[in-house]
Design a protein around this motif. Structure first.
Motif, PDB file in Angstrom:
ATOM      1  N   ILE A  77      -8.735  -1.212   9.033  1.00  0.00           N
ATOM      2  CA  ILE A  77      -8.944  -2.650   8.861  1.00  0.00           C
ATOM      3  C   ILE A  77      -9.084  -3.384  10.201  1.00  0.00           C
ATOM      4  O   ILE A  77      -8.988  -4.615  10.260  1.00  0.00           O
ATOM      5  CB  ILE A  77      -7.797  -3.278   8.038  1.00  0.00           C
ATOM      6  CG1 ILE A  77      -6.461  -3.178   8.786  1.00  0.00           C
ATOM      7  CG2 ILE A  77      -7.703  -2.628   6.664  1.00  0.00           C
ATOM      8  CD1 ILE A  77      -5.340  -3.938   8.100  1.00  0.00           C
ATOM      9  N   ALA A  78      -9.340  -2.621  11.273  1.00  0.00           N
ATOM     10  CA  ALA A  78      -9.350  -3.199  12.631  1.00  0.00           C
ATOM     11  C   ALA A  78     -10.257  -4.424  12.749  1.00  0.00           C
ATOM     12  O   ALA A  78      -9.856  -5.455  13.289  1.00  0.00           O
ATOM     13  CB  ALA A  78      -9.755  -2.130  13.639  1.00  0.00           C
ATOM     14  N   GLU A  79     -11.460  -4.310  12.220  1.00  0.00           N
ATOM     15  CA  GLU A  79     -12.421  -5.403  12.355  1.00  0.00           C
ATOM     16  C   GLU A  79     -11.951  -6.651  11.610  1.00  0.00           C
ATOM     17  O   GLU A  79     -11.974  -7.757  12.143  1.00  0.00           O
ATOM     18  CB  GLU A  79     -13.754  -4.965  11.748  1.00  0.00           C
ATOM     19  CG  GLU A  79     -14.933  -5.130  12.671  1.00  0.00           C
ATOM     20  CD  GLU A  79     -16.141  -4.424  12.092  1.00  0.00           C
ATOM     21  OE1 GLU A  79     -16.841  -5.051  11.276  1.00  0.00           O
ATOM     22  OE2 GLU A  79     -16.357  -3.226  12.420  1.00  0.00           O
ATOM     23  N   TRP A  80     -11.516  -6.415  10.385  1.00  0.00           N
ATOM     24  CA  TRP A  80     -11.006  -7.526   9.563  1.00  0.00           C
ATOM     25  C   TRP A  80      -9.827  -8.190  10.270  1.00  0.00           C
ATOM     26  O   TRP A  80      -9.750  -9.413  10.347  1.00  0.00           O
ATOM     27  CB  TRP A  80     -10.587  -6.972   8.194  1.00  0.00           C
ATOM     28  CG  TRP A  80      -9.912  -7.963   7.290  1.00  0.00           C
ATOM     29  CD1 TRP A  80     -10.514  -8.824   6.412  1.00  0.00           C
ATOM     30  CD2 TRP A  80      -8.508  -8.201   7.191  1.00  0.00           C
ATOM     31  NE1 TRP A  80      -9.573  -9.580   5.778  1.00  0.00           N
ATOM     32  CE2 TRP A  80      -8.330  -9.221   6.236  1.00  0.00           C
ATOM     33  CE3 TRP A  80      -7.378  -7.666   7.818  1.00  0.00           C
ATOM     34  CZ2 TRP A  80      -7.078  -9.709   5.882  1.00  0.00           C
ATOM     35  CZ3 TRP A  80      -6.123  -8.148   7.469  1.00  0.00           C
ATOM     36  CH2 TRP A  80      -5.983  -9.158   6.520  1.00  0.00           C
TER      37      TRP A  80
ATOM     38  N   THR B 271       0.829  -1.210   0.000  1.00  0.00           N
ATOM     39  CA  THR B 271       0.000   0.000   0.000  1.00  0.00           C
ATOM     40  C   THR B 271       0.861   1.257   0.000  1.00  0.00           C
ATOM     41  O   THR B 271       2.007   1.233   0.437  1.00  0.00           O
ATOM     42  CB  THR B 271      -0.918   0.071   1.239  1.00  0.00           C
ATOM     43  OG1 THR B 271      -0.130   0.465   2.375  1.00  0.00           O
ATOM     44  CG2 THR B 271      -1.602  -1.247   1.524  1.00  0.00           C
ATOM     45  N   VAL B 272       0.285   2.338  -0.462  1.00  0.00           N
ATOM     46  CA  VAL B 272       0.992   3.626  -0.460  1.00  0.00           C
ATOM     47  C   VAL B 272       0.002   4.740  -0.180  1.00  0.00           C
ATOM     48  O   VAL B 272      -1.172   4.644  -0.550  1.00  0.00           O
ATOM     49  CB  VAL B 272       1.721   3.866  -1.805  1.00  0.00           C
ATOM     50  CG1 VAL B 272       0.740   3.854  -2.971  1.00  0.00           C
ATOM     51  CG2 VAL B 272       2.501   5.190  -1.790  1.00  0.00           C
ATOM     52  N   GLY B 273       0.477   5.768   0.515  1.00  0.00           N
ATOM     53  CA  GLY B 273      -0.332   6.969   0.667  1.00  0.00           C
ATOM     54  C   GLY B 273      -0.980   7.123   2.026  1.00  0.00           C
ATOM     55  O   GLY B 273      -1.583   8.165   2.312  1.00  0.00           O
ATOM     56  N   MET B 274      -0.876   6.116   2.897  1.00  0.00           N
ATOM     57  CA  MET B 274      -1.485   6.247   4.209  1.00  0.00           C
ATOM     58  C   MET B 274      -0.591   5.591   5.256  1.00  0.00           C
ATOM     59  O   MET B 274      -0.011   4.542   5.005  1.00  0.00           O
ATOM     60  CB  MET B 274      -2.853   5.577   4.201  1.00  0.00           C
ATOM     61  CG  MET B 274      -3.812   6.198   5.199  1.00  0.00           C
ATOM     62  SD  MET B 274      -5.387   5.374   5.190  1.00  0.00           S
ATOM     63  CE  MET B 274      -6.394   6.534   4.307  1.00  0.00           C
ATOM     64  N   GLY B 275      -0.456   6.201   6.426  1.00  0.00           N
ATOM     65  CA  GLY B 275       0.410   5.664   7.476  1.00  0.00           C
ATOM     66  C   GLY B 275      -0.149   4.390   8.092  1.00  0.00           C
ATOM     67  O   GLY B 275      -1.323   4.062   7.948  1.00  0.00           O
ATOM     68  N   GLU B 276       0.767   3.724   8.821  1.00  0.00           N
ATOM     69  CA  GLU B 276       0.461   2.458   9.467  1.00  0.00           C
ATOM     70  C   GLU B 276      -0.781   2.537  10.373  1.00  0.00           C
ATOM     71  O   GLU B 276      -1.650   1.668  10.331  1.00  0.00           O
ATOM     72  CB  GLU B 276       1.688   2.148  10.322  1.00  0.00           C
ATOM     73  CG  GLU B 276       2.011   0.728  10.505  1.00  0.00           C
ATOM     74  CD  GLU B 276       3.244   0.603  11.397  1.00  0.00           C
ATOM     75  OE1 GLU B 276       4.110   1.515  11.378  1.00  0.00           O
ATOM     76  OE2 GLU B 276       3.320  -0.384  12.122  1.00  0.00           O
TER      77      GLU B 276
ATOM     78  N   ALA C 190      -9.973  -5.245  -1.142  1.00  0.00           N
ATOM     79  CA  ALA C 190     -11.233  -4.542  -1.372  1.00  0.00           C
ATOM     80  C   ALA C 190     -11.436  -3.463  -0.308  1.00  0.00           C
ATOM     81  O   ALA C 190     -11.866  -2.350  -0.605  1.00  0.00           O
ATOM     82  CB  ALA C 190     -12.390  -5.539  -1.362  1.00  0.00           C
ATOM     83  N   LEU C 191     -11.093  -3.777   0.933  1.00  0.00           N
ATOM     84  CA  LEU C 191     -11.216  -2.811   2.027  1.00  0.00           C
ATOM     85  C   LEU C 191     -10.341  -1.580   1.808  1.00  0.00           C
ATOM     86  O   LEU C 191     -10.719  -0.466   2.126  1.00  0.00           O
ATOM     87  CB  LEU C 191     -10.759  -3.458   3.336  1.00  0.00           C
ATOM     88  CG  LEU C 191     -11.772  -4.199   4.196  1.00  0.00           C
ATOM     89  CD1 LEU C 191     -11.065  -4.832   5.398  1.00  0.00           C
ATOM     90  CD2 LEU C 191     -12.843  -3.230   4.681  1.00  0.00           C
ATOM     91  N   LEU C 192      -9.137  -1.810   1.285  1.00  0.00           N
ATOM     92  CA  LEU C 192      -8.168  -0.722   1.168  1.00  0.00           C
ATOM     93  C   LEU C 192      -8.284   0.059  -0.136  1.00  0.00           C
ATOM     94  O   LEU C 192      -7.715   1.150  -0.266  1.00  0.00           O
ATOM     95  CB  LEU C 192      -6.750  -1.268   1.335  1.00  0.00           C
ATOM     96  CG  LEU C 192      -6.433  -1.802   2.738  1.00  0.00           C
ATOM     97  CD1 LEU C 192      -5.098  -2.516   2.752  1.00  0.00           C
ATOM     98  CD2 LEU C 192      -6.444  -0.674   3.769  1.00  0.00           C
ATOM     99  N   GLY C 193      -9.006  -0.499  -1.096  1.00  0.00           N
ATOM    100  CA  GLY C 193      -9.259   0.213  -2.354  1.00  0.00           C
ATOM    101  C   GLY C 193      -7.990   0.638  -3.064  1.00  0.00           C
ATOM    102  O   GLY C 193      -7.056  -0.150  -3.193  1.00  0.00           O
ATOM    103  N   ASP C 194      -7.937   1.925  -3.471  1.00  0.00           N
ATOM    104  CA  ASP C 194      -6.799   2.347  -4.301  1.00  0.00           C
ATOM    105  C   ASP C 194      -5.535   2.644  -3.501  1.00  0.00           C
ATOM    106  O   ASP C 194      -4.536   3.099  -4.049  1.00  0.00           O
ATOM    107  CB  ASP C 194      -7.185   3.510  -5.226  1.00  0.00           C
ATOM    108  CG  ASP C 194      -7.385   4.816  -4.457  1.00  0.00           C
ATOM    109  OD1 ASP C 194      -7.226   4.812  -3.221  1.00  0.00           O
ATOM    110  OD2 ASP C 194      -7.697   5.831  -5.103  1.00  0.00           O
TER     111      ASP C 194
END
Ligand code: ATP
Ligand code: MG
Length: 417
Positions: free
Chosen positions: A202-205, A190-195, A248-252
């Motif tokens: 995605i906590a629930e997943w 992934t890129v563009g968002m911090g940890e 799918a959760l994280l999208g683009d």
């Protein structure tokens, strides 16, 4: 049969250069991953100097905890055989000249047209009780020792020699000997968002897959977070299914899987759409172009660019307005947009990407603190610019800015404008 009580493994790294920080212990990192994938539970990594007492006590300690002990280093020709002598002492054996190995080492040197030295002949002296592991890439052989039901393997420190021997000889042999189930993983990039933002998203997943026996690790690097989804080999299909759900959760935010890179993902998109790219780099100083050209075949879509570090080059080569540079400064929305348009025109490409920022550690102001970076993306229909405030580290700012520039371009191409 799968073994649900996994075998325990340890790694001993020998070498003063590792302790002094002159060489990074990449061997332990690589071996740790391989052992984990082979189903071992890693208990400890120990780094020690090339000295008898340290080698002896590290071996003794590791033997008290682990079923398998991998040792690297201390076998090079310039060392006075301290490691081999000490291994002999520990395993109560002696060094003997191995004729077959001597023939191999002689061929290694004559094949390269090199003279054979006494120290090289000494490398054919090996512990009598060890099973010798041939090294086809160098002159230090590997040694396999059995002690009770425990196994010790000593390998050279040179990374590519060690890896070759692990892959060809050691891993197949230990997989046969220790019946571990092993594990399987997929890496979501992934890129563009911090940890922490991702963790919240995605906590629930995450709690569900953990409850179902899978694991998740966050592996952050500047601008990029890799998510490693893992499970026992038997749950391979489940891991694959959960990765699709995660994507799918994280999208683009997701740009790829496993070994791929952001530059590769962008390259694929440009190639698919038959588009070309040029870059105008100020604060990234060529790093963006470097990342793009690490991809084989990038010449199909990447034309090149300008490292317009000075204002003079920004206006002469990219037609940035001198008045804007004067009034607004190089690190501004107006200027970075002109750079992106300018490089697209100058190079005759479909896309132009530009970076301009204060990489640090000096040069910040209250208005434009260190870490302020503008990135612009331009094509015939639109030119957009984005402002970021990264951190204080120059190296990190350059890396993040280049990755974010690639990501903004990726999103623009996906957006289809
Ligand atoms: P020489 O001094 O002749 O190289 P040596 O006994 O130090 O002999 P090794 O310990 O096998 O030889 O290491 C050879 C080289 O491999 C080292 O110079 C180092 O650059 C590299 N190396 C050793 N251990 C590691 C390690 N754990 N991780 C990464 N590289 C390593
Ligand atoms: Mg060494």
């Amino acid at each position: 049969l799968a073994n649900f009580d996994p075998m325990h493994a340890e790694i001993i790294s020998i070498g003063d250069e590792l302790l002094l920080g002159q060489t990074i212990n990449t061997n332990a990192a690589w071996m740790g991953e391989q052992l984990h994938l082979a189903g071992f539970k890693l208990k400890q990594v120990t780094t020690i100097s090339d000295e008898r007492e340290h080698i002896l006590s590290a071996l003794k300690d590791a033997e008290s905890r682990a079923d398998l002990v991998l040792i690297t280093g201390g076998l090079g020709p310039t060392k006075d055989d301290i490691t081999k002598e000490t291994l002999c002492e520990y395993f109560e054996t002696r060094l003997v000249l191995n004729e077959q190995v001597l023939v191999g080492i002689t061929a290694f040197f004559t094949g390269r047209g090199l003279p054979m030295l006494d120290v090289n002949i000494k490398q054919a002296e090996l512990p009598e009780s060890a099973e010798i592991l041939e090294n086809t890439r160098g002159t230090a052989m590997g040694m396999w020792f059995n002690k009770g039901n425990k196994v010790f393997v000593s390998l050279p420190g040179v990374p590519h020699e060690m890896k070759g021997m692990m892959q060809e000889q050691v891993l197949p042999k230990i997989q046969e000997l220790f019946h571990n189930e092993g594990s399987y993983y997929q890496m979501i990039l992934t890129v563009g968002m911090g940890e922490s933002f991702i963790a919240e998203k995605i906590a629930e997943w995450e709690s569900r897959i953990r409850a179902e026996g899978l694991g998740l690790a966050y592996l952050p690097s500047p601008g990029i977070v890799k998510l490693r989804v893992s499970g026992p080999k038997g749950l391979r299909q489940k891991v694959d299914e959960e990765c699709l759900k995660l994507e799918a959760l994280l999208g683009d935010l997701v740009f790829g899987r496993n070994e791929s890179s952001l530059a590769e993902a962008v390259g694929k998109l440009l190639r698919q759409q038959n588009k070309t790219l040029a870059v105008a780099e100020s604060c990234t100083g060529g790093y963006l172009g470097h990342l793009i050209t690490t991809i084989p075949g990038s010449s199909d879509y990447f034309k090149g660019g300008v490292i317009s570090y000075s204002n003079q080059l920004k206006s002469e080569m990219l037609k940035v307005s001198g008045a804007d540079l004067e009034q607004l400064g190089a690190v501004s929305e107006v200027v970075v947009k002109q750079m992106a348009v300018g490089v697209r025109m100058a190079c005759g490409t479909d896309y132009g990407v530009a970076t301009s920022g204060v990489a640090g550690p000096n040069g910040g102001t209250t208005e434009k603190p260190v870490g302020t970076v503008w990135i612009a993306i331009s094509n015939a229909s639109e030119t957009t610019a984005f402002k970021f405030i990264f951190g204080k580290s120059r190296e990190r700012n350059i890396a993040i800015a280049a990755n974010y520039a690639l990501n903004l371009l990726r999103k623009r191409i996906i957006g289809g404008e």
